[in-house]
Design a protein around this motif. Structure first.
Motif, PDB file in Angstrom:
ATOM      1  N   VAL A 135      33.198  49.254  46.090  1.00  0.00           N
ATOM      2  CA  VAL A 135      32.336  48.744  47.054  1.00  0.00           C
ATOM      3  C   VAL A 135      31.097  49.364  47.282  1.00  0.00           C
ATOM      4  O   VAL A 135      30.277  48.779  47.525  1.00  0.00           O
TER       5      VAL A 135
ATOM      6  N   THR B  97      31.016  54.579  54.518  1.00  0.00           N
ATOM      7  CA  THR B  97      31.256  52.980  54.447  1.00  0.00           C
ATOM      8  C   THR B  97      29.779  52.646  54.424  1.00  0.00           C
ATOM      9  O   THR B  97      28.916  53.022  55.136  1.00  0.00           O
TER      10      THR B  97
ATOM     11  N   THR C 254      27.317  49.308  55.197  1.00  0.00           N
ATOM     12  CA  THR C 254      27.409  47.824  55.811  1.00  0.00           C
ATOM     13  C   THR C 254      25.984  47.251  55.875  1.00  0.00           C
ATOM     14  O   THR C 254      25.078  47.968  55.430  1.00  0.00           O
ATOM     15  N   SER C 255      25.894  46.080  56.435  1.00  0.00           N
ATOM     16  CA  SER C 255      24.652  45.326  56.376  1.00  0.00           C
ATOM     17  C   SER C 255      23.856  45.875  57.758  1.00  0.00           C
ATOM     18  O   SER C 255      23.565  44.923  58.634  1.00  0.00           O
TER      19      SER C 255
ATOM     20  N   ASP D 237      25.811  45.690  62.285  1.00  0.00           N
ATOM     21  CA  ASP D 237      26.748  45.381  61.645  1.00  0.00           C
ATOM     22  C   ASP D 237      27.896  46.424  61.618  1.00  0.00           C
ATOM     23  O   ASP D 237      28.994  46.138  61.674  1.00  0.00           O
TER      24      ASP D 237
ATOM     25  N   ARG E 122      31.504  46.033  63.548  1.00  0.00           N
ATOM     26  CA  ARG E 122      32.996  46.259  62.850  1.00  0.00           C
ATOM     27  C   ARG E 122      33.656  47.457  63.482  1.00  0.00           C
ATOM     28  O   ARG E 122      35.024  47.061  63.352  1.00  0.00           O
TER      29      ARG E 122
ATOM     30  N   ARG F 251      37.843  45.204  56.812  1.00  0.00           N
ATOM     31  CA  ARG F 251      36.743  43.977  57.220  1.00  0.00           C
ATOM     32  C   ARG F 251      35.585  44.200  56.199  1.00  0.00           C
ATOM     33  O   ARG F 251      34.624  43.591  56.575  1.00  0.00           O
ATOM     34  N   LEU F 252      35.695  44.780  55.222  1.00  0.00           N
ATOM     35  CA  LEU F 252      34.741  45.003  54.324  1.00  0.00           C
ATOM     36  C   LEU F 252      35.273  44.684  52.737  1.00  0.00           C
ATOM     37  O   LEU F 252      35.135  45.390  51.857  1.00  0.00           O
TER      38      LEU F 252
ATOM     39  N   THR G  82      32.521  40.473  51.854  1.00  0.00           N
ATOM     40  CA  THR G  82      31.518  41.268  52.823  1.00  0.00           C
ATOM     41  C   THR G  82      31.042  42.459  52.590  1.00  0.00           C
ATOM     42  O   THR G  82      30.409  43.179  53.238  1.00  0.00           O
ATOM     43  N   TRP G  83      30.957  42.907  51.099  1.00  0.00           N
ATOM     44  CA  TRP G  83      30.332  43.895  50.641  1.00  0.00           C
ATOM     45  C   TRP G  83      28.889  44.003  50.763  1.00  0.00           C
ATOM     46  O   TRP G  83      28.343  42.790  50.759  1.00  0.00           O
TER      47      TRP G  83
END
Length: 445
Positions: free
Chosen positions: A123, A147, A149-150, A154, A158, A308-309, A314-315
């Motif tokens: 990821v 992690t 995320t966008s 976001d 999450r 959730r990724l 949703t990566w």
């Protein structure tokens, strides 16, 4: 309250209440009958009414307010950041970075194009992970997981969704970042305000929120929006001591200004905290369209976030990851980021001095904005500034209940020329005087 609530089962009562809300016979903020009285009226067990109310709180139709009872959810829109649409006024309430200070990505784009990334690959791009781990080396505990995320919003959404359920309480700064207010409201959580002063989140406010049962805390350690406050070393130590007594409360630190900040980072969590996350976004220095944030967190929180990724759905694009890496490791770009941070600080200080010279004491904190105290209601000043061609933000937009916010303006002035800055300062002073004199005569502001 005389309502036509009917039903013998939880599903029937739920459908009846939903119908009343849809027909506007129950409106946002209206209180529902207490469980016992409604159960007695319908001739059902109290647990049946509890189950009906729970069904509707889980879908966001109702909210629970503890001793305040159960009420119809308020779905009113939260004010949003950014330029106001369809206005001819000069907008100085945007909260935006200066577009001329955002690096040109065109050169870097050519360097990051490479082989396609396929389903099942990591990821996080390995090179990005190495850079991100160095960027987050001051995370409050080790080991930690990373992690991508966008963006910061976001990540916060999450993180909360992975740890909370509807009606859980979340401690938010007051006044608060608009996106945080929106995230908590849409998620169906209960916002518990924690006052902010010049040193950040207050100790007594945090202690009270924890006593109120919050399961998560969202804190801005630097450049708090809208106030510009940054958590000092002394304040951070006191906040850590309070949070150490609640090790399983999720503490999210949104360090959104990171590379641009003029202040050091002081974490409010320490090794005693078992649930924590430090979020850093690139949006302020590489541009809002570079929707990427890095989150360092404890291993369990990272595992929950990873669920959730899922790769392939949703990566965060590896092309965007590589572009971020190319920019953030380019010496010319990092020098530009440093100059941008200095520019924002200098322009904010200069505008605060302009206001002080006109009898409006203002303090420049860290960040893109100024949080300006006024001796008269801010909405009345904002109305008069509109007549002079300016669009500003009144402090009420950012308030969770702080009465002082009604006497504040949040201004984004760093991209004004000296002449325009002088004009805006003159117009603010004139508007304050006009409202003050109007009020003294007993009229409207």
């Amino acid at each position: 309250m005389d309502l036509e609530i009917s039903g013998r089962s939880a599903a029937e009562i739920s459908d009846s209440l939903r119908g009343l809300v849809e027909r506007r016979m129950l409106r946002p903020g209206d209180a529902l009958p207490p469980v016992r009285s409604l159960a007695d009226r319908l001739g059902v067990n109290r647990n049946t009414v509890v189950a009906a109310y729970r069904q509707l709180t889980q879908t966001g139709v109702l909210v629970t307010r503890g001793r305040g009872g159960t009420r119809v959810a308020d779905r009113a829109a939260v004010a949003q950041e950014g330029f106001a649409a369809d206005t001819v006024l000069r907008d100085v309430g945007t909260g935006n970075p200066d577009p001329s200070r955002i690096p040109d990505i065109s050169r870097a784009l050519a360097r990051v194009a490479g082989r396609p990334v396929l389903y099942g690959e990591p990821v996080i791009d390995p090179a990005v992970e190495r850079w991100a781990r160095e960027w987050m080396r001051d995370a409050p505990a080790d080991p930690f997981s990373l992690t991508i995320t966008s963006g910061a919003a976001d990540a916060v959404e999450r993180l909360l969704a992975s740890a909370l359920t509807r009606d859980d309480a979340v401690a938010l700064e007051d006044p608060c970042f608009l996106t945080s207010i929106h995230t908590v409201r849409v998620g169906g959580y209960r916002a518990v305000p924690v006052p902010v002063d010049d040193e950040g989140m207050t100790v007594e406010g945090l202690r009270a929120a924890l006593a109120d049962g919050v399961r998560a805390v969202v804190c801005t350690p630097r450049a708090q929006n809208p106030t510009g406050a940054s958590v000092t070393a002394e304040r951070a130590g006191k906040l850590r001591a309070v949070l150490a007594e609640h090790p399983y409360v999720l503490v999210i630190q949104d360090d959104h200004f990171s590379m641009l900040s003029r202040e050091p980072f002081h974490s409010i969590t320490g090794p005693e905290n078992r649930r924590w996350a430090l979020v850093r976004s690139v949006s302020k220095f590489l541009g809002p369209d570079m929707c990427l944030a890095v989150t360092a967190s404890d291993l369990e929180t990272a595992d929950r976030l990873a669920v959730r990724l899922t790769p392939g759905t949703t990566w965060v694009s590896h092309l965007l990851q590589r572009l971020t890496l190319a920019l953030a490791t380019d010496p010319e770009v990092t020098a530009d980021i440093e100059r941008a941070g200095a520019h924002y600080a200098e322009r904010n200080i200069a505008f605060a001095e302009r206001l002080a010279g006109r009898g409006i004491p203002a303090r420049a904190g860290d960040g893109l904005n100024l949080w300006v105290p006024l001796p008269v209601p801010a909405h009345a000043v904002a109305d008069r500034l509109m007549r002079r061609g300016w669009l500003v933000r009144s402090g009420e937009d950012f308030s969770l209940g702080d009465p002082d916010a009604a006497y504040r303006l949040r201004l984004t002035t760093h991209d004004l020329s000296d002449a325009d800055a002088d004009q805006l300062a003159d117009d603010i002073a004139a508007a304050v005087d006009a409202v003050h004199h109007q009020s003294a005569r007993g009229g409207m502001g």
